[in-house]
Design a protein around this motif. Structure first.
Motif, mmCIF file in Angstrom:
data_model
loop_
_atom_site.group_PDB
_atom_site.id
_atom_site.type_symbol
_atom_site.label_atom_id
_atom_site.label_comp_id
_atom_site.label_asym_id
_atom_site.label_seq_id
_atom_site.Cartn_x
_atom_site.Cartn_y
_atom_site.Cartn_z
ATOM 1 N N LEU A 274 -4.129 -8.562 -9.295
ATOM 2 C CA LEU A 274 -4.300 -9.304 -10.666
ATOM 3 C C LEU A 274 -5.483 -9.047 -11.696
ATOM 4 C CD1 LEU A 274 -3.478 -13.037 -9.164
ATOM 5 C CD2 LEU A 274 -2.156 -11.834 -10.955
ATOM 6 N N ALA A 275 -6.454 -8.611 -10.887
ATOM 7 C CA ALA A 275 -7.668 -8.263 -11.559
ATOM 8 C C ALA A 275 -7.342 -7.151 -12.258
ATOM 9 C CB ALA A 275 -8.700 -8.045 -10.669
ATOM 10 N N GLN A 276 -6.460 -6.135 -11.811
ATOM 11 C CA GLN A 276 -6.215 -4.797 -12.605
ATOM 12 C C GLN A 276 -5.376 -5.174 -13.873
ATOM 13 O OE1 GLN A 276 -4.733 -1.818 -10.134
ATOM 14 N NE2 GLN A 276 -4.791 -0.285 -11.457
ATOM 15 N N ASN B 34 0.707 -1.099 0.053
ATOM 16 C CA ASN B 34 -0.089 -0.018 0.004
ATOM 17 C C ASN B 34 0.785 1.162 0.046
ATOM 18 O OD1 ASN B 34 -2.573 1.022 -0.368
ATOM 19 N ND2 ASN B 34 -3.160 0.733 1.738
ATOM 20 N N ARG B 35 2.135 1.125 -0.480
ATOM 21 C CA ARG B 35 2.932 2.255 -0.621
ATOM 22 C C ARG B 35 2.819 2.965 -1.987
ATOM 23 N NH1 ARG B 35 6.678 -1.025 2.341
ATOM 24 N NH2 ARG B 35 7.568 -1.827 0.253
ATOM 25 N N ALA B 36 2.392 2.326 -3.081
ATOM 26 C CA ALA B 36 2.267 3.040 -4.251
ATOM 27 C C ALA B 36 1.062 2.333 -4.918
ATOM 28 C CB ALA B 36 3.356 2.923 -5.044
ATOM 29 N N ASP B 37 0.429 3.035 -6.328
ATOM 30 C CA ASP B 37 -0.356 2.683 -7.053
ATOM 31 C C ASP B 37 0.455 1.996 -8.153
ATOM 32 O OD1 ASP B 37 -2.647 3.436 -5.471
ATOM 33 O OD2 ASP B 37 -2.758 5.299 -6.582
ATOM 34 N N LEU B 38 -0.529 1.092 -8.701
ATOM 35 C CA LEU B 38 0.227 0.381 -9.911
ATOM 36 C C LEU B 38 0.641 1.281 -10.958
ATOM 37 C CD1 LEU B 38 0.763 -2.325 -11.573
ATOM 38 C CD2 LEU B 38 -1.678 -2.152 -12.120
ATOM 39 N N GLU B 39 -0.015 2.352 -11.205
ATOM 40 C CA GLU B 39 0.081 3.367 -12.325
ATOM 41 C C GLU B 39 1.394 3.869 -12.014
ATOM 42 O OE1 GLU B 39 -2.698 3.056 -10.939
ATOM 43 O OE2 GLU B 39 -4.502 2.968 -12.561
ATOM 44 N N ARG C 71 -5.335 -8.115 -15.390
ATOM 45 C CA ARG C 71 -5.914 -8.895 -16.382
ATOM 46 C C ARG C 71 -7.001 -7.985 -17.130
ATOM 47 N NH1 ARG C 71 -6.131 -14.400 -15.070
ATOM 48 N NH2 ARG C 71 -5.597 -15.014 -13.024
ATOM 49 N N GLY C 72 -7.238 -6.946 -16.434
ATOM 50 C CA GLY C 72 -8.263 -6.048 -17.062
ATOM 51 C C GLY C 72 -7.398 -5.164 -18.349
ATOM 52 N N GLU C 73 -6.310 -4.882 -18.086
ATOM 53 C CA GLU C 73 -5.581 -3.948 -18.919
ATOM 54 C C GLU C 73 -4.559 -4.757 -20.012
ATOM 55 O OE1 GLU C 73 -3.734 -0.510 -17.227
ATOM 56 O OE2 GLU C 73 -5.053 -0.168 -15.610
ATOM 57 N N PHE C 74 -4.218 -5.861 -19.689
ATOM 58 C CA PHE C 74 -3.393 -6.678 -20.731
ATOM 59 C C PHE C 74 -4.013 -7.853 -20.990
ATOM 60 C CE2 PHE C 74 -0.739 -3.841 -17.945
ATOM 61 C CZ PHE C 74 -0.027 -3.194 -18.773
ATOM 62 N N ALA C 75 -3.908 -8.514 -22.056
ATOM 63 C CA ALA C 75 -4.579 -9.573 -22.710
ATOM 64 C C ALA C 75 -3.340 -10.760 -22.223
ATOM 65 C CB ALA C 75 -4.665 -9.794 -24.117
ATOM 66 N N GLU C 76 -2.076 -10.180 -22.107
ATOM 67 C CA GLU C 76 -1.051 -11.324 -21.562
ATOM 68 C C GLU C 76 -0.252 -10.628 -20.607
ATOM 69 O OE1 GLU C 76 -0.720 -14.409 -25.020
ATOM 70 O OE2 GLU C 76 0.213 -12.400 -25.715
ATOM 71 N N THR C 77 -0.015 -11.368 -19.567
ATOM 72 C CA THR C 77 0.788 -10.988 -18.372
ATOM 73 C C THR C 77 1.975 -12.011 -18.051
ATOM 74 O OG1 THR C 77 -0.511 -9.487 -17.507
ATOM 75 C CG2 THR C 77 1.119 -10.259 -15.921
ATOM 76 N N VAL C 78 3.189 -11.967 -17.932
ATOM 77 C CA VAL C 78 4.159 -12.825 -17.588
ATOM 78 C C VAL C 78 4.701 -12.634 -16.305
ATOM 79 C CG1 VAL C 78 6.172 -13.792 -18.310
ATOM 80 C CG2 VAL C 78 4.713 -13.182 -20.131
ATOM 81 N N ILE C 79 4.613 -13.298 -15.386
ATOM 82 C CA ILE C 79 4.992 -13.170 -13.839
ATOM 83 C C ILE C 79 6.129 -13.944 -13.701
ATOM 84 C CG2 ILE C 79 4.518 -13.377 -11.356
ATOM 85 C CD1 ILE C 79 1.911 -12.643 -11.954
ATOM 86 N N ASP C 80 7.541 -13.094 -13.187
ATOM 87 C CA ASP C 80 8.658 -14.237 -12.897
ATOM 88 C C ASP C 80 8.553 -14.417 -11.537
ATOM 89 O OD1 ASP C 80 11.178 -14.897 -12.683
ATOM 90 O OD2 ASP C 80 12.044 -12.698 -12.607
#
Ligand SMILES: Nc1ncnc2c1ncn2[C@@H]1O[C@H](COP(=O)(O)OP(=O)(O)OP(=O)(O)O)[C@@H](O)[C@H]1O
Ligand SMILES: [Mg+2]
Length: 268
Positions: free
Chosen positions: A183-185, A142-147, A187-196
């Protein structure tokens, strides 16, 4: 990501004023960051990002083959949120994750998110040559927003979300509602996400994998013990394993490659 400047206008209510002030402050931070990014030259990326440096080379072609094999395993549709796992450290998860995101963006022409969830030892920002000051750990704490933590690569259509401030015991972050929201965010913005992911020995890797659309397991040729790779598949029980990558197999002879294929069949 659009900035809702129209939300920043006057109102009588003190509380709304405070909220709007906070919205305005965050909008300014994000706008400054995007402005800095758009003016900055592309940073020097690590040579292991072959899909960026030599997109027509044999190594990038191998990552393209992997990308389309994964797409085939889900009936040809976009991959959603894909986690890249491996049993232990140094097997090539970050290299595979980053190159996979780069070829996915290039092939589809759409932005792909690349997320560093190895919060004990974040590394992706270094591969891309950017500072790792803020990232996923800051969003989850909770220290920063995703954007505010997304780095949009100027040449590659990849939106990098680095690990941020390292954390010694991050497991609980991945069962929190904030991670579900994150994750919901994406998923909503990108058709594909890769997580390391971190290595599968860490409980967080298993917790994250279980919440993703699919998982690919990296096995390092000449390094990962076969039994450890089989154990990894057990540890991924509950997750959707789409296949495995035999990383660094270039020096292997055909019979050894066939044996490896039998040991780790793609998909289950
Ligand atoms: N196929 C390959 N050929 C040569 N070098 C490779 C290959 N794959 C990875 N490496 C190198 O091996 C090292 C470890 O790779 P990487 O950082 O991707 O692994 P990792 O599993 O993410 O490691 P960590 O557990 O430290 O996060 C890096 O120096 C990387 O450049
Ligand atoms: Mg790594």
């Amino acid at each position: 990501m659009a900035i809702r400047a129209e939300r920043v206008s006057g109102d009588d209510s003190m509380q709304l004023d405070d909220e709007r002030h906070e919205t305005a402050r965050q909008a300014v931070v994000i706008a400054e960051r995007i402005d800095r990014q758009s003016r900055a030259p592309a940073p020097k990326a690590h040579e292991s990002l072959v899909a960026l440096h030599q997109p027509a080379g044999a190594a990038a072609e191998a990552f393209r083959g992997l990308y389309y094999a994964l797409r085939r395993s889900v009936g040809g549709s976009p991959l959603g949120v894909l986690a890249v796992a491996s049993a232990a450290r140094g097997e090539g998860r970050s290299t595979v994750a980053a190159n996979l995101a780069l070829v996915a963006a290039r092939e589809t022409g759409r932005p792909v998110a690349l997320v560093d969830a190895d919060l004990r030892a974040p590394a992706l920002h270094r591969l891309f040559g950017v500072d790792g000051e803020v990232g996923l750990s800051d969003v989850l704490a909770n220290r920063a927003d995703l954007e505010a933590v997304v780095y949009e690569h100027p040449n590659a259509h990849v939106a990098l979300i680095g690990g941020g401030r390292p954390e010694a015991e991050p497991a609980r972050r991945f069962t929190s509602p904030r991670f579900a929201r994150f994750l919901a965010q994406v998923r909503g913005e990108f058709a594909e996400t890769v997580i390391d992911l971190p290595p599968l020995a860490c409980v967080d890797a298993r917790l994250i994998a279980a919440q993703c659309s699919g998982v690919v397991l990296v096995v390092r040729s000449g390094q990962t013990e076969a039994q450890l790779a089989r154990d990894s598949l057990e540890e991924l029980e509950g997750a959707r394993v789409l296949g495995a990558v035999l990383n660094g197999a270039a020096g292997l002879e055909a019979p050894q490659l066939r044996a490896a294929r039998r040991a780790l069949p793609p998909g289950r």
